[in-house]
Design a protein around this motif. Sequence first.
Motif, short mmCIF file in Angstrom:
data_model
loop_
_atom_site.label_atom_id
_atom_site.label_comp_id
_atom_site.label_asym_id
_atom_site.label_seq_id
_atom_site.Cartn_x
_atom_site.Cartn_y
_atom_site.Cartn_z
N THR A 25 -19.52 -64.95 62.91
CA THR A 25 -18.57 -65.93 62.38
C THR A 25 -17.82 -65.33 61.19
N THR A 26 -18.35 -65.53 60.01
CA THR A 26 -17.71 -65.02 58.80
C THR A 26 -18.73 -64.28 57.95
N ALA A 27 -18.24 -63.44 57.06
CA ALA A 27 -19.15 -62.70 56.18
C ALA A 27 -18.38 -62.18 54.98
N ARG A 28 -19.13 -61.87 53.95
CA ARG A 28 -18.57 -61.17 52.79
C ARG A 28 -18.90 -59.69 52.96
N THR A 29 -17.96 -58.85 52.58
CA THR A 29 -18.16 -57.42 52.82
C THR A 29 -17.71 -56.58 51.64
N THR A 30 -18.37 -55.47 51.45
CA THR A 30 -17.96 -54.47 50.47
C THR A 30 -17.87 -53.13 51.18
N MET A 31 -16.99 -52.27 50.72
CA MET A 31 -16.81 -50.97 51.35
C MET A 31 -16.45 -49.93 50.32
N THR A 32 -17.02 -48.75 50.48
CA THR A 32 -16.65 -47.60 49.68
C THR A 32 -16.33 -46.47 50.64
N SER A 33 -15.15 -45.87 50.47
CA SER A 33 -14.73 -44.81 51.38
C SER A 33 -14.21 -43.62 50.59
N GLU A 34 -14.65 -42.44 50.99
CA GLU A 34 -14.14 -41.19 50.43
C GLU A 34 -13.56 -40.39 51.59
N THR A 35 -12.25 -40.36 51.67
CA THR A 35 -11.57 -39.72 52.78
C THR A 35 -10.38 -38.92 52.30
N ALA A 36 -10.29 -37.67 52.72
CA ALA A 36 -9.14 -36.82 52.42
C ALA A 36 -8.82 -36.81 50.92
N GLY A 37 -9.85 -36.71 50.09
CA GLY A 37 -9.64 -36.63 48.66
C GLY A 37 -9.33 -37.94 47.98
N THR A 38 -9.38 -39.03 48.70
CA THR A 38 -9.09 -40.35 48.14
C THR A 38 -10.34 -41.22 48.22
N THR A 39 -10.73 -41.79 47.09
CA THR A 39 -11.87 -42.70 47.04
C THR A 39 -11.37 -44.12 46.91
N ILE A 40 -11.80 -44.99 47.82
CA ILE A 40 -11.39 -46.38 47.82
C ILE A 40 -12.64 -47.26 47.79
N SER A 41 -12.67 -48.21 46.87
CA SER A 41 -13.71 -49.23 46.89
C SER A 41 -13.04 -50.55 47.19
N ALA A 42 -13.70 -51.38 47.98
CA ALA A 42 -13.08 -52.64 48.39
C ALA A 42 -14.14 -53.71 48.55
N GLU A 43 -13.71 -54.95 48.35
CA GLU A 43 -14.58 -56.08 48.64
C GLU A 43 -13.72 -57.23 49.14
N GLY A 44 -14.32 -58.07 49.97
CA GLY A 44 -13.54 -59.18 50.52
C GLY A 44 -14.33 -59.97 51.53
N VAL A 45 -13.61 -60.63 52.44
CA VAL A 45 -14.24 -61.48 53.45
C VAL A 45 -13.62 -61.19 54.80
N VAL A 46 -14.40 -61.44 55.86
CA VAL A 46 -13.92 -61.25 57.22
C VAL A 46 -14.23 -62.51 58.03
N ASP A 47 -13.42 -62.75 59.06
CA ASP A 47 -13.60 -63.91 59.91
C ASP A 47 -13.40 -63.47 61.36
N TYR A 48 -14.46 -63.58 62.17
CA TYR A 48 -14.42 -63.15 63.56
C TYR A 48 -14.23 -64.31 64.54
N THR A 49 -13.98 -65.51 64.03
CA THR A 49 -13.97 -66.69 64.91
C THR A 49 -12.67 -66.87 65.67
N GLY A 50 -11.60 -66.23 65.25
CA GLY A 50 -10.31 -66.38 65.92
C GLY A 50 -10.14 -65.43 67.09
N LYS A 51 -8.97 -65.47 67.70
CA LYS A 51 -8.67 -64.60 68.82
C LYS A 51 -8.70 -63.14 68.39
N THR A 52 -8.22 -62.87 67.17
CA THR A 52 -8.31 -61.54 66.59
C THR A 52 -8.98 -61.68 65.22
N PRO A 53 -9.69 -60.65 64.74
CA PRO A 53 -10.36 -60.74 63.44
C PRO A 53 -9.36 -60.95 62.31
N ALA A 54 -9.79 -61.69 61.29
CA ALA A 54 -9.00 -61.88 60.07
C ALA A 54 -9.77 -61.26 58.92
#
Length: 283
Positions: free
Chosen positions: A79-108
């Motif tokens: 259904t829905t969840a809270r998510t955090t992500m840390t990515s180190e790709t091609a010399g770029t570090t990104i940290s992120a946090e937010g929410v996701v919703d899988y209940t629709g036709k496409t994820p939000a």
Amino acid sequence: MKRTPTWRRTAVAAVLPLALTGLAACGGEESAEDTSSASAQLEEQGDEDGEEAGGLEAGDPVPDDDFVALMAASFEDATTARTTMTSETAGTTISAEGVVDYTGKTPAMRMTMESAELGDEPIEMILVDNVMYMQVPDLGGKYLSMDLDEPGNPLGPMMTDSMDPSKQAEMMRAGLESVTFVGEEDVDGESLEHYSATLDPSAALEGMQGMEGVPKSMMPEQMQSDTWFDDDGRVRRMVIDMGELGSTEMSMDDWGADVDIEAPPAGQVTTMDDMMGSMSQMS
């Protein structure tokens, strides 16, 4: 020196880790009614296949198809969840946090990203109805919208493939080389089941639109994907190691949480055509 616009660098930096995380977070086409633990589901799968079902022990190999089915079951009733992500790709570090919703036709999704390489201000990314909106400083606070279904969008095919459950199942099966049940582990005071998969990223991404022209030399020979499941068989943590290309770590908690994901007001949205028109008028 000419500076690459922040929105463009942000989009490129965000797509690959999201795509590869989507590769691990694949869904499936069949409904999954079982909400038991991941290992219990694998034992039941063994019964259905006519195989002897015993408790998995640390170090036991897991059949590729069984693991793909396990991942599919995890997200089938999501259904829905809270998510955090840390990515180190091609010399770029990104940290992120937010929410996701899988209940629709496409994820939000709604996430706030921060990266020293991309500037001092946070960047908000919203995905609704397969349209991605990015709010970055270069646009004066406005959101750049990108319709992922629009023909010719270079990011669209990659992102839509990464979120298509049936496509992800195909990609995972194509790339899997081996899966091992690592065992039960304590993660932040909670007992989770840990599985480790080795994939050939070139084979997995071969069928992804937008990746056809990427030389195999740019991809690592192997990619390690570690996944932790809770007692209800839901994915709670993923770590993807892409070797020299970088790594991505994502956690998913508070399943079923109330989330609010909406597209920005029309007056705060601009498009690539609008941007190009404004630049032409200025010149």
